[in-house]
Scaffold this motif. Structure first.
Motif, PDB file in Angstrom:
ATOM      1  N   ARG A  24      10.267  10.831   1.877  1.00  0.00           N
ATOM      2  CA  ARG A  24      10.226  11.040   0.424  1.00  0.00           C
ATOM      3  C   ARG A  24       8.817  11.421  -0.036  1.00  0.00           C
ATOM      4  NH1 ARG A  24      12.243  10.068  -4.527  1.00  0.00           N
ATOM      5  NH2 ARG A  24      11.071   8.803  -6.000  1.00  0.00           N
ATOM      6  N   ILE A  25       7.811  10.747   0.496  1.00  0.00           N
ATOM      7  CA  ILE A  25       6.424  11.054   0.116  1.00  0.00           C
ATOM      8  C   ILE A  25       6.052  12.466   0.547  1.00  0.00           C
ATOM      9  CG2 ILE A  25       4.016  10.452   0.547  1.00  0.00           C
ATOM     10  CD1 ILE A  25       4.842   7.539   0.623  1.00  0.00           C
ATOM     11  N   ASP A  26       6.455  12.858   1.749  1.00  0.00           N
ATOM     12  CA  ASP A  26       6.164  14.224   2.212  1.00  0.00           C
ATOM     13  C   ASP A  26       6.830  15.263   1.318  1.00  0.00           C
ATOM     14  OD1 ASP A  26       4.618  13.291   4.282  1.00  0.00           O
ATOM     15  OD2 ASP A  26       6.222  13.421   5.791  1.00  0.00           O
ATOM     16  N   ILE A  27       8.074  15.000   0.949  1.00  0.00           N
ATOM     17  CA  ILE A  27       8.796  15.937   0.078  1.00  0.00           C
ATOM     18  C   ILE A  27       8.117  16.014  -1.282  1.00  0.00           C
ATOM     19  CG2 ILE A  27      10.977  16.360  -1.130  1.00  0.00           C
ATOM     20  CD1 ILE A  27      12.393  15.161   1.334  1.00  0.00           C
ATOM     21  N   ASP A  86       2.118   9.349  -5.961  1.00  0.00           N
ATOM     22  CA  ASP A  86       2.643  10.687  -5.691  1.00  0.00           C
ATOM     23  C   ASP A  86       3.740  11.071  -6.683  1.00  0.00           C
ATOM     24  OD1 ASP A  86       0.876  10.925  -3.628  1.00  0.00           O
ATOM     25  OD2 ASP A  86       2.340  10.639  -2.018  1.00  0.00           O
ATOM     26  N   GLU A  87       4.570  10.115  -7.071  1.00  0.00           N
ATOM     27  CA  GLU A  87       5.592  10.386  -8.084  1.00  0.00           C
ATOM     28  C   GLU A  87       4.949  10.701  -9.427  1.00  0.00           C
ATOM     29  OE1 GLU A  87       8.563   7.328  -8.401  1.00  0.00           O
ATOM     30  OE2 GLU A  87       9.050   7.470  -6.266  1.00  0.00           O
ATOM     31  N   PHE A  88       3.905   9.967  -9.759  1.00  0.00           N
ATOM     32  CA  PHE A  88       3.187  10.212 -11.006  1.00  0.00           C
ATOM     33  C   PHE A  88       2.573  11.613 -11.007  1.00  0.00           C
ATOM     34  CE2 PHE A  88      -0.823   9.815 -13.487  1.00  0.00           C
ATOM     35  CZ  PHE A  88      -0.244   9.691 -14.740  1.00  0.00           C
ATOM     36  N   ILE A  89       1.950  11.981  -9.918  1.00  0.00           N
ATOM     37  CA  ILE A  89       1.357  13.319  -9.797  1.00  0.00           C
ATOM     38  C   ILE A  89       2.449  14.385  -9.892  1.00  0.00           C
ATOM     39  CG2 ILE A  89       0.188  14.895  -8.193  1.00  0.00           C
ATOM     40  CD1 ILE A  89      -1.434  12.432  -7.244  1.00  0.00           C
ATOM     41  N   TYR A  90       3.569  14.155  -9.235  1.00  0.00           N
ATOM     42  CA  TYR A  90       4.682  15.096  -9.292  1.00  0.00           C
ATOM     43  C   TYR A  90       5.159  15.276 -10.735  1.00  0.00           C
ATOM     44  CZ  TYR A  90       9.381  16.927  -9.096  1.00  0.00           C
ATOM     45  OH  TYR A  90      10.497  17.681  -9.326  1.00  0.00           O
ATOM     46  N   GLU A  91       5.319  14.189 -11.470  1.00  0.00           N
ATOM     47  CA  GLU A  91       5.778  14.264 -12.862  1.00  0.00           C
ATOM     48  C   GLU A  91       4.784  15.033 -13.728  1.00  0.00           C
ATOM     49  OE1 GLU A  91       8.641  13.553 -14.348  1.00  0.00           O
ATOM     50  OE2 GLU A  91       9.394  13.058 -12.343  1.00  0.00           O
ATOM     51  N   LEU A  92       3.504  14.810 -13.510  1.00  0.00           N
ATOM     52  CA  LEU A  92       2.494  15.550 -14.272  1.00  0.00           C
ATOM     53  C   LEU A  92       2.575  17.051 -13.995  1.00  0.00           C
ATOM     54  CD1 LEU A  92      -0.618  13.213 -13.906  1.00  0.00           C
ATOM     55  CD2 LEU A  92       0.758  13.597 -15.967  1.00  0.00           C
ATOM     56  N   ILE A  93       2.725  17.400 -12.739  1.00  0.00           N
ATOM     57  CA  ILE A  93       2.813  18.813 -12.364  1.00  0.00           C
ATOM     58  C   ILE A  93       4.097  19.431 -12.907  1.00  0.00           C
ATOM     59  CG2 ILE A  93       3.029  20.397 -10.407  1.00  0.00           C
ATOM     60  CD1 ILE A  93       1.170  18.476  -8.854  1.00  0.00           C
ATOM     61  N   ALA A  94       5.205  18.693 -12.824  1.00  0.00           N
ATOM     62  CA  ALA A  94       6.483  19.194 -13.344  1.00  0.00           C
ATOM     63  C   ALA A  94       6.419  19.369 -14.860  1.00  0.00           C
ATOM     64  CB  ALA A  94       7.617  18.248 -12.952  1.00  0.00           C
ATOM     65  N   ASP A  95       5.747  18.450 -15.553  1.00  0.00           N
ATOM     66  CA  ASP A  95       5.573  18.593 -17.006  1.00  0.00           C
ATOM     67  C   ASP A  95       4.756  19.832 -17.340  1.00  0.00           C
ATOM     68  OD1 ASP A  95       7.059  16.340 -17.551  1.00  0.00           O
ATOM     69  OD2 ASP A  95       5.312  15.035 -17.837  1.00  0.00           O
ATOM     70  N   ARG A  96       3.734  20.077 -16.563  1.00  0.00           N
ATOM     71  CA  ARG A  96       2.907  21.277 -16.773  1.00  0.00           C
ATOM     72  C   ARG A  96       3.724  22.541 -16.557  1.00  0.00           C
ATOM     73  NH1 ARG A  96      -0.210  25.050 -18.313  1.00  0.00           N
ATOM     74  NH2 ARG A  96      -2.069  25.489 -17.204  1.00  0.00           N
ATOM     75  N   PHE A  97       4.623  22.516 -15.581  1.00  0.00           N
ATOM     76  CA  PHE A  97       5.515  23.649 -15.323  1.00  0.00           C
ATOM     77  C   PHE A  97       6.400  23.894 -16.551  1.00  0.00           C
ATOM     78  CE2 PHE A  97       9.401  25.597 -13.700  1.00  0.00           C
ATOM     79  CZ  PHE A  97       8.900  26.617 -12.925  1.00  0.00           C
ATOM     80  N   ARG A  98       6.949  22.836 -17.112  1.00  0.00           N
ATOM     81  CA  ARG A  98       7.794  22.971 -18.303  1.00  0.00           C
ATOM     82  C   ARG A  98       6.984  23.479 -19.503  1.00  0.00           C
ATOM     83  NH1 ARG A  98      10.348  18.757 -15.606  1.00  0.00           N
ATOM     84  NH2 ARG A  98       9.032  17.101 -16.437  1.00  0.00           N
ATOM     85  N   MET A 126       0.824  -1.192   0.000  1.00  0.00           N
ATOM     86  CA  MET A 126       0.000   0.000   0.000  1.00  0.00           C
ATOM     87  C   MET A 126       0.869   1.257   0.000  1.00  0.00           C
ATOM     88  SD  MET A 126      -3.303   1.135   0.978  1.00  0.00           S
ATOM     89  CE  MET A 126      -3.917   2.560   1.759  1.00  0.00           C
ATOM     90  N   ASP A 127       1.908   1.280   0.811  1.00  0.00           N
ATOM     91  CA  ASP A 127       2.785   2.440   0.890  1.00  0.00           C
ATOM     92  C   ASP A 127       3.544   2.643  -0.421  1.00  0.00           C
ATOM     93  OD1 ASP A 127       3.772   4.625   2.267  1.00  0.00           O
ATOM     94  OD2 ASP A 127       5.594   3.548   2.863  1.00  0.00           O
ATOM     95  N   GLU A 128       3.931   1.550  -1.079  1.00  0.00           N
ATOM     96  CA  GLU A 128       4.617   1.638  -2.362  1.00  0.00           C
ATOM     97  C   GLU A 128       3.678   2.185  -3.438  1.00  0.00           C
ATOM     98  OE1 GLU A 128       6.516  -1.424  -5.557  1.00  0.00           O
ATOM     99  OE2 GLU A 128       6.951  -1.829  -3.441  1.00  0.00           O
ATOM    100  N   GLU A 129       2.434   1.767  -3.400  1.00  0.00           N
ATOM    101  CA  GLU A 129       1.433   2.253  -4.350  1.00  0.00           C
ATOM    102  C   GLU A 129       1.202   3.755  -4.164  1.00  0.00           C
ATOM    103  OE1 GLU A 129      -1.134   2.334  -7.445  1.00  0.00           O
ATOM    104  OE2 GLU A 129       0.096   0.626  -6.841  1.00  0.00           O
ATOM    105  N   THR A 130       1.154   4.196  -2.920  1.00  0.00           N
ATOM    106  CA  THR A 130       0.981   5.620  -2.625  1.00  0.00           C
ATOM    107  C   THR A 130       2.174   6.417  -3.138  1.00  0.00           C
ATOM    108  OG1 THR A 130      -0.289   5.062  -0.658  1.00  0.00           O
ATOM    109  CG2 THR A 130       0.586   7.292  -0.781  1.00  0.00           C
ATOM    110  N   GLU A 131       3.360   5.901  -2.960  1.00  0.00           N
ATOM    111  CA  GLU A 131       4.552   6.606  -3.427  1.00  0.00           C
ATOM    112  C   GLU A 131       4.573   6.685  -4.950  1.00  0.00           C
ATOM    113  OE1 GLU A 131       9.400   6.474  -2.996  1.00  0.00           O
ATOM    114  OE2 GLU A 131       8.176   5.365  -1.568  1.00  0.00           O
TER     115      GLU A 131
END
Length: 171
Positions: free
Chosen positions: A118-121, A9-21, A1-6
């Motif tokens: 890592r998840i918090d960051i 969160d990484e996927f969401i981070y990548e989407l947001i970072a792509d939008r920034f670019r 479960m914790d791995e799935e959450t991470e």
């Protein structure tokens, strides 16, 4: 479960970072459009001012009491619209504040030294980047509006210039 959450969160981070670019690329594209408008309209203003004033000077003033001042007004109105187009382009091209995140010192002080997970960051940095994307998108939307106004003034200026030439042809 914790791995799935991470992973999520990484996927969401990548989407947001792509939008920034993408927003950064949008800024570059808009700046290019604004500078092209300024250059193109500047050339047209130079040509119209030179040729138009030469043609007005050579025009016989006996063609009618109101016609010569009307043509002068039309000529100056066309130049005025084109100058407004240049001003809008310069306003769009002007230096704007751009939000860049994450701040490196903030990363070290708030995240590294406080032993955040890592998840918090990921979540905190994603939120910061998301806020920056919103601010940068608003700045770009303002640029779009100035470019749109500049294009409208350009079309009006060209229309009035055509009207001026038609008026000269009637003489």
């Amino acid at each position: 479960m914790d791995e799935e959450t991470e992973k999520r969160d990484e996927f969401i981070y990548e989407l947001i970072a792509d939008r920034f670019r993408l927003e950064w690329q949008r800024t570059n594209d808009l700046d290019g459009k604004a500078s092209r408008i300024v250059r193109f309209v500047g050339i047209i203003v130079s040509l119209q001012a030179g040729l138009g004033s030469l043609l007005l000077k050579e025009m016989p003033r006996t063609c009618g009491f109101y016609f010569y001042p009307l043509l002068c007004f039309i000529f100056l109105s066309g130049l005025g619209f084109l100058m407004c187009s240049i001003l809008c382009g310069l306003k769009a091209y002007g230096v704007k504040t751009w939000s860049v995140v994450p701040d490196t010192e903030h990363l070290i002080e708030e995240y590294a030294k406080k032993d955040k997970s890592r998840i918090d960051i990921l979540r905190l940095v994603s939120a910061e980047i998301s806020a920056a994307v919103a601010k940068n998108a608003a700045t770009n939307d303002e640029k779009v509006e100035f470019i749109r106004q500049g294009f409208i003034f350009f079309v009006l200026g060209i229309g009035v210039a055509i009207l001026f030439v038609c008026g000269l042809l009637l003489v």
